[in-house]
Write a protein that holds these residues in place. Structure first.
Motif, PDB file in Angstrom:
ATOM      1  N   ASP A  51      23.307 -62.469 -26.557  1.00  0.00           N
ATOM      2  CA  ASP A  51      23.547 -61.322 -25.681  1.00  0.00           C
ATOM      3  C   ASP A  51      22.248 -60.607 -25.315  1.00  0.00           C
ATOM      4  N   VAL A  52      21.291 -61.388 -24.830  1.00  0.00           N
ATOM      5  CA  VAL A  52      19.995 -60.841 -24.421  1.00  0.00           C
ATOM      6  C   VAL A  52      20.169 -60.050 -23.127  1.00  0.00           C
ATOM      7  N   THR A  53      19.515 -58.893 -23.034  1.00  0.00           N
ATOM      8  CA  THR A  53      19.545 -58.056 -21.843  1.00  0.00           C
ATOM      9  C   THR A  53      18.130 -57.944 -21.283  1.00  0.00           C
ATOM     10  N   SER A  54      17.937 -57.005 -20.375  1.00  0.00           N
ATOM     11  CA  SER A  54      16.611 -56.818 -19.789  1.00  0.00           C
ATOM     12  C   SER A  54      15.621 -56.219 -20.766  1.00  0.00           C
ATOM     13  N   ASP A  55      16.100 -55.569 -21.831  1.00  0.00           N
ATOM     14  CA  ASP A  55      15.167 -54.941 -22.772  1.00  0.00           C
ATOM     15  C   ASP A  55      15.574 -55.102 -24.236  1.00  0.00           C
ATOM     16  N   SER A  56      16.567 -55.976 -24.520  1.00  0.00           N
ATOM     17  CA  SER A  56      17.016 -56.103 -25.905  1.00  0.00           C
ATOM     18  C   SER A  56      17.585 -57.487 -26.165  1.00  0.00           C
ATOM     19  N   ASP A 179      18.488 -69.839 -18.698  1.00  0.00           N
ATOM     20  CA  ASP A 179      18.244 -68.492 -19.196  1.00  0.00           C
ATOM     21  C   ASP A 179      19.156 -68.169 -20.371  1.00  0.00           C
ATOM     22  N   PHE A 180      20.364 -68.720 -20.368  1.00  0.00           N
ATOM     23  CA  PHE A 180      21.271 -68.560 -21.502  1.00  0.00           C
ATOM     24  C   PHE A 180      22.354 -69.631 -21.436  1.00  0.00           C
ATOM     25  N   PHE A 181      23.109 -69.751 -22.527  1.00  0.00           N
ATOM     26  CA  PHE A 181      24.209 -70.709 -22.624  1.00  0.00           C
ATOM     27  C   PHE A 181      25.488 -69.952 -22.925  1.00  0.00           C
ATOM     28  N   PRO A 245      19.122 -68.395 -25.527  1.00  0.00           N
ATOM     29  CA  PRO A 245      20.091 -67.387 -25.988  1.00  0.00           C
ATOM     30  C   PRO A 245      21.518 -67.829 -25.705  1.00  0.00           C
ATOM     31  N   SER A 246      22.441 -67.337 -26.500  1.00  0.00           N
ATOM     32  CA  SER A 246      23.847 -67.698 -26.350  1.00  0.00           C
ATOM     33  C   SER A 246      24.690 -66.488 -25.966  1.00  0.00           C
ATOM     34  N   VAL A 247      25.757 -66.770 -25.242  1.00  0.00           N
ATOM     35  CA  VAL A 247      26.837 -65.809 -24.976  1.00  0.00           C
ATOM     36  C   VAL A 247      28.102 -66.518 -25.441  1.00  0.00           C
TER      37      VAL A 247
END
Length: 528
Positions: A51-56, A179-181, A245-247
């Motif tokens: 659950d990567v965001t723009s700042d975390s 960018d993510f999975f 990163p994963s979602v």
């Protein structure tokens, strides 16, 4: 800490993935890695971010003993001038797993991190660092977004086969530099034991890596935890986790096939001594929360839920659904009123609010079950249905009523750019839904794309239900049931959003990464 622009993850992966793929099994189940420091905490199960965001972002690890989790981040692999984050004490209460939240990160940049595990009694005694990297979400539209999705891992007794190189599909996915999975559920098969061998149709033998916890169906918390650890024995998956990163969402096999709240397992199913699904689901949910970095399921999290929305910059919002926890009982699904449905009222209202407030160009609804594909529930011989559709092509009935309400809301609020992604049915396909073909017509056309399995038995294509007017534009599925991964039919999907035009391209891919089907959608339009 200052960050400067770096090359994309693609260039970083070339060297690091090759090194990661050479890792042996975790030390507790094979030879200890050569880098292990005697008597110090180890992180043999790898690292992952979520659950990567723009700042975390959340960083996850599992220790082999009690340890203090420490994370360091830097702009380069050399870790010059690192920033240090003090994480939780890892102990038996969480099966020695833990997550640390990183915050205040720069947007749209490559972040290098390393996890150190320190002796709780002597912080100077740390194990060998385990490294990873991820890219934070960019606030700049021109950077675009690329992600992958799939589901269904280690099902039907087809586990980690060393003769085939394990879960090779993760290596193919990593090469695309996503960018993510998005993992669309069935991350484990808690109800599916993994035998040492299975016979292959036409001759030959499939050989599995096995563990004690995978010798029977999961019932205890320890057995559910062991199911999640099983997949982390695969070097391809550990290498992928360290770079992408994963979602993550869940579906039925994290607990038991086709489960629903309040279900009581029949006495004829002698595999289970615990008959209450609610008891099993609570244990599974705890293990799920321990083995994935989910902000809404972290210890102390106020929400305590799987469903959530991930803001991925100006181009994309991802609405992660939970179509399992709040559903009604599986049934013939032909009732004319159904206030609970498959989402539950609270989750449905949340989804409406979040869709209405979204300003992203594209709004991906990540569903763990399909909308128009008929998925029967053959558990214990009942003529019931497991997903939304029940095969009646007429006006909405049962769980279809809730989906009709959502589709009507999307139309009347003029919400554009929605599409549905899912897995579950163990084949890949693309469906276009059109009111002119439908019994229920108060909605705007939309697409549903299906992928998976990652490593499980493949099955024939599911029949379509005509209520919402689906047309199957593409499908690849075997003619026989439960085709092993050795026979092919393992799939993942790719979504690529162009930063300049805003066009969204979906590609359905095979295990080796080859493209089977591609469709480009235009931003701001409906009925494409």
């Amino acid at each position: 800490m200052s960050h400067r622009p770096l090359p994309g993850r693609r260039s970083v992966l070339r060297g690091s993935l090759a090194a990661s793929a050479a890792l042996t099994l975790p030390a507790g189940l094979g030879a200890a890695p050569a880098f292990a420091r005697s008597g110090r905490p180890r992180a043999d199960w790898g690292v992952q971010t979520g659950d990567v965001t723009s700042d975390s972002g959340l960083v996850w690890v599992r220790a082999d003993r009690p340890a203090r989790m420490i994370v360091e981040t830097a702009a380069t692999e050399s870790f010059r001038d690192p920033r240090r984050w003090h994480g939780p004490l890892l102990g038996a209460g969480t099966d020695f797993t833990g997550t640390t939240r990183l915050h205040g990160l720069p947007s749209g940049e490559q972040i290098h991190y390393r996890v150190l595990l320190a002796d709780p009694d002597d912080p100077r005694r740390t194990g060998e660092p385990v490294t990873g990297t991820f890219r934070t979400v960019s606030r700049r539209r021109r950077d675009g977004v690329r992600f992958l999705w799939s589901g269904d891992l280690a099902g039907q007794g087809w586990g980690i086969n060393p003769d085939l190189g394990g879960y090779r599909i993760y290596d193919a996915m990593a090469r695309l530099d996503p960018d993510f999975f998005l993992c669309s559920g069935d991350n484990i098969y808690a109800d599916g034991p993994i035998p040492e061998t299975q016979a292959l149709p036409g001759g030959g033998t499939w050989r599995n890596v096995t563990t004690e916890e995978k010798a029977k169906v999961a019932e205890t918390l320890a057995e559910y935890r062991g199911n999640f650890r099983y997949n982390l024995l695969d070097a391809n998956l550990r290498a992928f986790n360290a770079r992408v990163p994963s979602v993550v969402q869940w579906d039925d096999h994290e607990v038991r096939n086709n489960w629903y709240p309040g279900e009581v397992i029949a006495t004829t199913d002698t595999r289970y001594t615990e008959k209450s699904i609610d008891v099993l689901a609570a244990r599974a949910r705890r293990a799920f929360s321990e083995y994935f970095p989910l902000p809404t399921l972290r210890p102390g999290a106020r929400e305590g839920r799987v469903y959530r929305v991930l803001r991925q910059g100006p181009l994309l919002d991802v609405f992660v659904l939970d179509m399992r926890t709040y559903r009604n009982a599986n049934s013939p699904d032909d009732q004319t009123t159904d206030p609970r449905g498959i989402l539950g009222r609270e989750q449905l209202e949340w989804l409406k609010r979040e869709l209405a407030r979204s300003r992203a160009v594209w709004k991906v609804i990540a569903a763990d079950m399909p909308i128009g594909l008929v998925v029967p529930d053959a558990t214990e011989g009942r003529p019931n249905f497991e997903a939304v559709a029940q095969g009646d092509p007429g006006a909405p009935l049962g769980r279809e009523l809730q989906i009709a309400e959502l589709l009507r809301f999307i139309k009347h609020r003029r919400i554009t750019g929605t599409l549905w992604l899912t897995a579950d049915v163990h084949h890949t396909s693309a469906q276009h839904y059109q009111p002119s073909r439908a019994a229920f017509t108060d909605f705007e056309p939309f697409w549903e794309f299906v992928s998976g399995p990652l490593n499980a038995g493949a099955f024939p294509a599911s029949p379509l239900d005509g209520t919402f007017g689906p047309e199957r534009v593409f499908v690849k599925a075997p003619a026989a049931s439960n085709v092993s991964p050795a026979g092919g039919y393992q799939f993942f999907g790719e979504v690529d959003i162009d930063g300049d035009s805003g066009e969204l391209t979906v590609r359905l891919r095979e295990q080796d990464g080859s493209v089977l089907f591609s469709r480009t959608l235009q931003p701001g339009r409906v009925g494409q």
